[in-house]
Design a protein around this motif. Structure first.
Motif, PDB file in Angstrom:
ATOM      1  N   CYS A  83       0.819  -1.200   0.000  1.00 22.19           N
ATOM      2  CA  CYS A  83       0.000   0.000   0.000  1.00 22.19           C
ATOM      3  C   CYS A  83       0.861   1.261   0.000  1.00 22.19           C
ATOM      4  N   THR A  84       2.010   1.198   0.675  1.00 23.19           N
ATOM      5  CA  THR A  84       2.872   2.369   0.807  1.00 23.19           C
ATOM      6  C   THR A  84       3.630   2.683  -0.476  1.00 23.19           C
ATOM      7  N   PHE A  85       4.177   1.665  -1.108  1.00 23.25           N
ATOM      8  CA  PHE A  85       5.085   1.903  -2.225  1.00 23.25           C
ATOM      9  C   PHE A  85       4.471   1.624  -3.601  1.00 23.25           C
ATOM     10  N   LEU A  86       3.268   1.070  -3.642  1.00 20.12           N
ATOM     11  CA  LEU A  86       2.657   0.772  -4.932  1.00 20.12           C
ATOM     12  C   LEU A  86       1.981   2.010  -5.502  1.00 20.12           C
ATOM     13  N   ASP A  87       2.039   2.131  -6.812  1.00 16.26           N
ATOM     14  CA  ASP A  87       1.320   3.188  -7.521  1.00 16.26           C
ATOM     15  C   ASP A  87      -0.169   3.077  -7.198  1.00 16.26           C
ATOM     16  N   PRO A  88      -0.779   4.103  -6.619  1.00 19.31           N
ATOM     17  CA  PRO A  88      -2.193   4.001  -6.233  1.00 19.31           C
ATOM     18  C   PRO A  88      -3.162   4.111  -7.404  1.00 19.31           C
ATOM     19  N   GLY A  89      -2.631   4.331  -8.600  1.00 20.98           N
ATOM     20  CA  GLY A  89      -3.489   4.492  -9.765  1.00 20.98           C
ATOM     21  C   GLY A  89      -3.371   5.872 -10.367  1.00 20.98           C
ATOM     22  N   TYR A  90      -2.138   6.380 -10.453  1.00 14.88           N
ATOM     23  CA  TYR A  90      -1.910   7.698 -11.022  1.00 14.88           C
ATOM     24  C   TYR A  90      -2.348   7.726 -12.484  1.00 14.88           C
ATOM     25  N   VAL A  91      -3.004   8.797 -12.861  1.00 14.78           N
ATOM     26  CA  VAL A  91      -3.432   8.974 -14.243  1.00 14.78           C
ATOM     27  C   VAL A  91      -2.223   9.403 -15.077  1.00 14.78           C
ATOM     28  N   THR A  92      -1.969   8.695 -16.162  1.00 14.22           N
ATOM     29  CA  THR A  92      -0.835   9.006 -17.028  1.00 14.22           C
ATOM     30  C   THR A  92      -1.321   9.342 -18.429  1.00 14.22           C
ATOM     31  N   LYS A  93      -0.452   9.970 -19.216  1.00 12.40           N
ATOM     32  CA  LYS A  93      -0.808  10.311 -20.593  1.00 12.40           C
ATOM     33  C   LYS A  93      -1.079   9.052 -21.416  1.00 12.40           C
ATOM     34  N   GLU A  94      -0.326   7.986 -21.157  1.00 11.76           N
ATOM     35  CA  GLU A  94      -0.529   6.745 -21.886  1.00 11.76           C
ATOM     36  C   GLU A  94      -1.930   6.191 -21.641  1.00 11.76           C
ATOM     37  N   GLU A  95      -2.374   6.221 -20.391  1.00 10.54           N
ATOM     38  CA  GLU A  95      -3.710   5.729 -20.081  1.00 10.54           C
ATOM     39  C   GLU A  95      -4.783   6.622 -20.690  1.00 10.54           C
ATOM     40  N   GLU A 132     -18.317  12.975 -20.790  1.00  7.84           N
ATOM     41  CA  GLU A 132     -17.420  14.103 -20.853  1.00  7.84           C
ATOM     42  C   GLU A 132     -16.464  14.059 -19.670  1.00  7.84           C
ATOM     43  N   ARG A 133     -15.245  14.414 -19.913  1.00  7.89           N
ATOM     44  CA  ARG A 133     -14.220  14.351 -18.879  1.00  7.89           C
ATOM     45  C   ARG A 133     -14.078  15.684 -18.136  1.00  7.89           C
ATOM     46  N   ALA A 134     -13.793  15.602 -16.859  1.00  8.42           N
ATOM     47  CA  ALA A 134     -13.479  16.799 -16.083  1.00  8.42           C
ATOM     48  C   ALA A 134     -12.039  17.197 -16.347  1.00  8.42           C
ATOM     49  N   TRP A 141      -4.942  18.321 -18.112  1.00 11.19           N
ATOM     50  CA  TRP A 141      -5.603  17.371 -19.000  1.00 11.19           C
ATOM     51  C   TRP A 141      -6.957  16.975 -18.423  1.00 11.19           C
ATOM     52  N   ASN A 142      -7.746  16.307 -19.255  1.00 10.86           N
ATOM     53  CA  ASN A 142      -9.059  15.845 -18.818  1.00 10.86           C
ATOM     54  C   ASN A 142      -8.922  14.454 -18.211  1.00 10.86           C
ATOM     55  N   ILE A 143      -9.480  14.279 -17.038  1.00  4.24           N
ATOM     56  CA  ILE A 143      -9.249  13.063 -16.263  1.00  4.24           C
ATOM     57  C   ILE A 143     -10.499  12.191 -16.213  1.00  4.24           C
ATOM     58  N   LEU A 145     -13.629   9.788 -14.843  1.00  4.72           N
ATOM     59  CA  LEU A 145     -14.614   9.909 -13.776  1.00  4.72           C
ATOM     60  C   LEU A 145     -14.080   9.262 -12.500  1.00  4.72           C
ATOM     61  N   ARG A 146     -14.316   9.903 -11.359  1.00  4.20           N
ATOM     62  CA  ARG A 146     -13.929   9.467 -10.021  1.00  4.20           C
ATOM     63  C   ARG A 146     -12.437   9.687  -9.739  1.00  4.20           C
ATOM     64  N   ALA A 147     -11.699  10.245 -10.695  1.00  6.59           N
ATOM     65  CA  ALA A 147     -10.300  10.590 -10.439  1.00  6.59           C
ATOM     66  C   ALA A 147     -10.243  11.987  -9.832  1.00  6.59           C
ATOM     67  N   ILE A 148      -9.328  12.182  -8.889  1.00  9.81           N
ATOM     68  CA  ILE A 148      -9.171  13.461  -8.191  1.00  9.81           C
ATOM     69  C   ILE A 148      -7.686  13.812  -8.139  1.00  9.81           C
ATOM     70  N   HIS A 149      -7.382  15.084  -8.232  1.00  8.47           N
ATOM     71  CA  HIS A 149      -5.997  15.540  -8.119  1.00  8.47           C
ATOM     72  C   HIS A 149      -5.622  15.657  -6.640  1.00  8.47           C
ATOM     73  N   CYS A 150      -4.586  14.945  -6.235  1.00  5.38           N
ATOM     74  CA  CYS A 150      -4.112  14.987  -4.841  1.00  5.38           C
ATOM     75  C   CYS A 150      -3.058  16.076  -4.715  1.00  5.38           C
ATOM     76  N   ARG A 151      -3.277  17.022  -3.843  1.00  5.66           N
ATOM     77  CA  ARG A 151      -2.338  18.128  -3.667  1.00  5.66           C
ATOM     78  C   ARG A 151      -1.039  17.674  -3.030  1.00  5.66           C
ATOM     79  N   THR A 152      -1.107  16.619  -2.213  1.00  6.10           N
ATOM     80  CA  THR A 152       0.105  16.129  -1.558  1.00  6.10           C
ATOM     81  C   THR A 152       1.015  15.413  -2.549  1.00  6.10           C
ATOM     82  N   CYS A 153       0.434  14.505  -3.333  1.00  5.53           N
ATOM     83  CA  CYS A 153       1.212  13.757  -4.326  1.00  5.53           C
ATOM     84  C   CYS A 153       1.430  14.558  -5.610  1.00  5.53           C
TER      85      CYS A 153
END
Length: 294
Positions: A83-95, A132-134, A141-143, A145-153
């Protein structure tokens, strides 16, 4: 009910959030990881060295209690590390490019302000097109649904649940299953320590408090962590059953795609079995826009 849960979460998170705002994120993450390991080691050492401890007696007699505790702690820390070191599901340009065939971005009026607020309501329209993407202003970029920008990360996270300072990482679509399992196994291990600590006290010692000072500190830690662990277990099981994230539950009234639903109800609910499958078994990113429109 929603107001009570929201109030409890905001109260419990107030001090950690203030610390997070003033401490460098990498420093805070490692401080919390060290604190987690240290508290576990301290309580285990005290409960194992006390002469009357059921944990110690179990070790000497070769019974199941000690072995159960060791197995639980090993599994809990494996999930903690994941949980600590795994990618939590960051949105990338490739995705984003892979998703383009299924969902297209046609509107950028929906805004996310540095992850502090959820999607702003579109007052000029009565319905919201979920294909439609937020648009995430910090990332540009447009992300999904249910994705949120984390200010800490400083990154967008799919199916964002919350940023957990205790694990030093966001909890999102890819590592939520490990966070959930970590809570369960850690809590079961804490319950064993609590049971063991309860039977450690001597009844015939003159300077009772001084003699038991280390054990009393251990009991204080367990008295805080055991109810907290139980509460987290129940809360996140309810989040899975109801197909919600912590963020969606707290910000329900401010998220356009949830405003047409009653509080504590999610349009992504596929039934208990399907919800657990999507949480623990499904690994590939989920197109919630597609699921929502079915």
């Amino acid at each position: 009910m929603q107001r009570v849960l929201t109030g409890c979460i905001n109260t419990a998170c107030y001090i950690p959030m203030q610390i997070m705002k003033t401490t460098p994120k990498h420093t805070l993450a490692w401080m919390m990881r060290i604190t987690h390991v240290s508290l576990n080691a301290y309580c285990a050492f005290i409960c194992f060295t006390e002469p009357l401890s059921p944990l110690r007696l179990s070790f000497l007699r070769g019974t199941a209690l000690f072995h159960s505790y060791v197995i639980l702690m090993i599994i809990a820390h494996v999930f903690y590390l994941l949980c600590t070191f795994l990618d939590p599901g960051y949105v990338t340009k490739e995705e984003m490019l892979l998703d383009k065939a299924d969902t297209t971005s046609k509107n950028s009026d929906i805004d996310i302000e540095s992850g502090e607020r959820a999607f702003n309501q579109l007052k000029s329209r009565s319905t919201l097109n979920m294909t439609e993407r937020a648009k995430c202003e910090p990332c540009g970029w447009n992300i999904p649904l249910r994705a949120i920008h984390c200010r800490t990360c400083e990154k967008c996270v799919r199916r964002y649940d919350h940023h957990c300072p205790w694990v030093g990482n966001c909890v999102g679509e890819r590592n939520y299953r490990f966070f959930h399992l970590f809570i369960h196994f850690q809590s079961f291990a804490i319950f064993i320590l609590t049971y063991s600590a309860y039977y450690c006290f001597y009844d015939t010692v003159t300077n009772w408090f001084w003699f038991h000072r280390y054990l009393l500190l251990c009991c204080l830690i367990l008295a805080i962590t055991a109810p907290l662990g139980l509460a987290l277990m129940l809360f996140h099981n309810y989040m899975i059953i109801s197909a919600q994230t912590s963020y969606e539950m707290v910000k329900h009234a401010k998220i356009p795609y949830l405003q047409s639903f009653p509080p504590m109800m999610s349009p992504f609910n596929q039934g208990i079995i399907r919800n657990y499958y999507l949480t623990f078994i499904r690994w590939r990113p989920i197109l919630w826009e597609k699921l929502f429109t079915h």
